[in-house]
Design a protein around this motif. Structure first.
Motif, PDB file in Angstrom:
ATOM      1  N   ALA A 139       7.990  -1.669  -7.727  1.00 44.82           N
ATOM      2  CA  ALA A 139       8.468  -1.423  -9.241  1.00 44.82           C
ATOM      3  C   ALA A 139       9.743  -1.559  -9.463  1.00 44.82           C
ATOM      4  O   ALA A 139      10.163  -2.233 -10.518  1.00 44.82           O
ATOM      5  CB  ALA A 139       7.833   0.055  -9.619  1.00 44.82           C
ATOM      6  N   ARG A 140      10.565  -0.846  -8.298  1.00 42.78           N
ATOM      7  CA  ARG A 140      12.117  -1.094  -8.516  1.00 42.78           C
ATOM      8  C   ARG A 140      12.537  -2.579  -8.332  1.00 42.78           C
ATOM      9  O   ARG A 140      13.187  -3.042  -9.248  1.00 42.78           O
ATOM     10  CB  ARG A 140      12.721  -0.270  -7.512  1.00 42.78           C
ATOM     11  CG  ARG A 140      14.295  -0.331  -7.428  1.00 42.78           C
ATOM     12  CD  ARG A 140      14.829   0.295  -6.486  1.00 42.78           C
ATOM     13  NE  ARG A 140      16.328   0.040  -6.076  1.00 42.78           N
ATOM     14  CZ  ARG A 140      16.847  -0.882  -5.777  1.00 42.78           C
ATOM     15  NH1 ARG A 140      16.105  -1.922  -5.243  1.00 42.78           N
ATOM     16  NH2 ARG A 140      18.069  -0.743  -5.553  1.00 42.78           N
ATOM     17  N   ASN A 141      11.781  -3.149  -7.450  1.00 43.89           N
ATOM     18  CA  ASN A 141      12.290  -4.734  -7.254  1.00 43.89           C
ATOM     19  C   ASN A 141      11.770  -5.431  -8.349  1.00 43.89           C
ATOM     20  O   ASN A 141      12.426  -6.535  -8.750  1.00 43.89           O
ATOM     21  CB  ASN A 141      11.463  -5.291  -6.037  1.00 43.89           C
ATOM     22  CG  ASN A 141      11.881  -4.868  -4.857  1.00 43.89           C
ATOM     23  OD1 ASN A 141      13.134  -4.078  -4.672  1.00 43.89           O
ATOM     24  ND2 ASN A 141      11.264  -4.756  -3.663  1.00 43.89           N
ATOM     25  N   ALA A 142      10.768  -5.143  -9.138  1.00 45.56           N
ATOM     26  CA  ALA A 142      10.235  -5.960 -10.276  1.00 45.56           C
ATOM     27  C   ALA A 142      11.388  -5.766 -11.384  1.00 45.56           C
ATOM     28  O   ALA A 142      11.530  -6.703 -12.170  1.00 45.56           O
ATOM     29  CB  ALA A 142       9.005  -5.227 -10.714  1.00 45.56           C
ATOM     30  N   HIS A 158       0.895  -1.033   0.065  1.00 49.20           N
ATOM     31  CA  HIS A 158       0.063  -0.248   0.005  1.00 49.20           C
ATOM     32  C   HIS A 158       0.753   1.390   0.087  1.00 49.20           C
ATOM     33  O   HIS A 158       2.142   1.150   0.353  1.00 49.20           O
ATOM     34  CB  HIS A 158      -0.844   0.215   1.283  1.00 49.20           C
ATOM     35  CG  HIS A 158      -0.209   0.287   2.489  1.00 49.20           C
ATOM     36  ND1 HIS A 158       0.495  -0.663   3.356  1.00 49.20           N
ATOM     37  CD2 HIS A 158      -0.165   1.304   3.340  1.00 49.20           C
ATOM     38  CE1 HIS A 158       1.022  -0.418   4.278  1.00 49.20           C
ATOM     39  NE2 HIS A 158       0.623   0.946   4.303  1.00 49.20           N
ATOM     40  N   GLY A 159       0.271   2.418  -0.702  1.00 50.53           N
ATOM     41  CA  GLY A 159       1.026   3.613  -0.336  1.00 50.53           C
ATOM     42  C   GLY A 159       2.010   3.790  -1.546  1.00 50.53           C
ATOM     43  O   GLY A 159       2.385   2.926  -2.325  1.00 50.53           O
ATOM     44  N   VAL A 160       2.216   5.029  -1.862  1.00 51.90           N
ATOM     45  CA  VAL A 160       2.925   5.361  -2.876  1.00 51.90           C
ATOM     46  C   VAL A 160       4.656   4.921  -2.860  1.00 51.90           C
ATOM     47  O   VAL A 160       4.998   4.218  -3.801  1.00 51.90           O
ATOM     48  CB  VAL A 160       3.159   6.955  -3.205  1.00 51.90           C
ATOM     49  CG1 VAL A 160       4.105   7.353  -4.263  1.00 51.90           C
ATOM     50  CG2 VAL A 160       2.105   7.315  -3.603  1.00 51.90           C
ATOM     51  N   VAL A 161       5.198   4.827  -1.774  1.00 53.87           N
ATOM     52  CA  VAL A 161       6.422   4.653  -1.637  1.00 53.87           C
ATOM     53  C   VAL A 161       6.827   3.198  -1.594  1.00 53.87           C
ATOM     54  O   VAL A 161       7.743   2.676  -2.341  1.00 53.87           O
ATOM     55  CB  VAL A 161       6.935   5.042   0.048  1.00 53.87           C
ATOM     56  CG1 VAL A 161       8.662   4.490   0.253  1.00 53.87           C
ATOM     57  CG2 VAL A 161       7.056   6.490   0.067  1.00 53.87           C
ATOM     58  N   GLY A 162       5.723   2.261  -1.020  1.00 54.15           N
ATOM     59  CA  GLY A 162       5.850   0.861  -1.238  1.00 54.15           C
ATOM     60  C   GLY A 162       5.497   0.462  -2.595  1.00 54.15           C
ATOM     61  O   GLY A 162       6.245  -0.484  -2.919  1.00 54.15           O
TER      62      GLY A 162
END
Length: 227
Positions: free
Chosen positions: A159-162, A150-154
């Protein structure tokens, strides 16, 4: 979890708070602070339940309440919560349904029906025929195999981890309820009792908690917030 709305209106119309999915005791503590005196909670992980018991015992209001702890599967133990509410002879018991499919750090794995909500709601409705209040958490993952953080930061981190670490992305995705059940199924089942209404409340994300309640309680629970 978390409960991002006040439980105080619910505590004014009932003294009984029943929960599936204790985790670390956050909801029980919030129920104590709202004024509930009779609480029953079910947790499948012994480690989680031990953590919850310790945290709750350290809260000063825990000494003023009766709390039943049940170690086990939510689906298999919903009858114990129903019996707890009936034993206390309350007219409008509050049920916070927050059990999930999950693999916990202690190795505990939930099994059986991946969506205990269906069985939980059916058992509560059979017992109380529309006189119980249902608070059903995590509407955003009903009908999903999983949900992003949840949340923008998460979500930015996901997305970075993807891109750079797919395994880390998988570890961030919260288990869902499975494709065989969707929000309409849950809503229809929850409202297959006479004279009830529903409303979406704030959870970990906006409008993430489904509240189904007897019509006669509308003013007590929500009237002050309606125009």
């Amino acid at each position: 979890m978390p409960i991002n709305f006040s439980l105080e209106p619910f505590a004014r119309i009932s003294d009984v708070f029943c929960e599936t999915g204790t985790y670390h005791g956050n909801a029980v503590i919030k129920a104590l602070e709202a004024g509930f005196k009779k609480i029953a909670t079910v947790e499948i992980s012994r480690i989680n339940l031990d953590i919850a018991k310790k945290r709750i015992a350290e809260h000063p209001l825990s000494k003023e309440a009766h709390i039943d702890y049940v170690l086990g599967d939510a689906e298999k133990n919903i009858g114990r919560l129903v019996d707890f509410a009936k034993l206390n002879e309350v007219m409008y018991p509050i049920f916070w349904l927050d059990a999930h499919t999950h693999v916990f750090k202690d190795g505990t794995l939930t099994d059986g029906n991946p969506c205990p909500l269906v069985f939980e709601i059916a058992a509560i409705n059979l017992a109380f025929n529309g006189k119980a209040v249902l608070l059903i958490d995590d509407m955003r993952i009903v009908g999903a195999k999983g949900a992003p953080p949840h949340g923008v930061v998460g979500r930015v981190q996901a997305a970075r981890n993807a891109l750079f670490d797919p395994n880390a992305l998988i570890s961030m995705i919260k288990p869902g309820w499975g494709k065989f059940v969707d929000l309409l199924t849950i809503l229809k089942l929850a409202m297959e009792v006479p004279d009830v209404s529903f409303r979406l409340l704030e959870g970990i994300e906006p409008l993430d908690v489904l509240c189904v309640y007897p019509n006669e309680l509308h003013e007590s629970l929500f009237g002050q917030n309606d125009e």
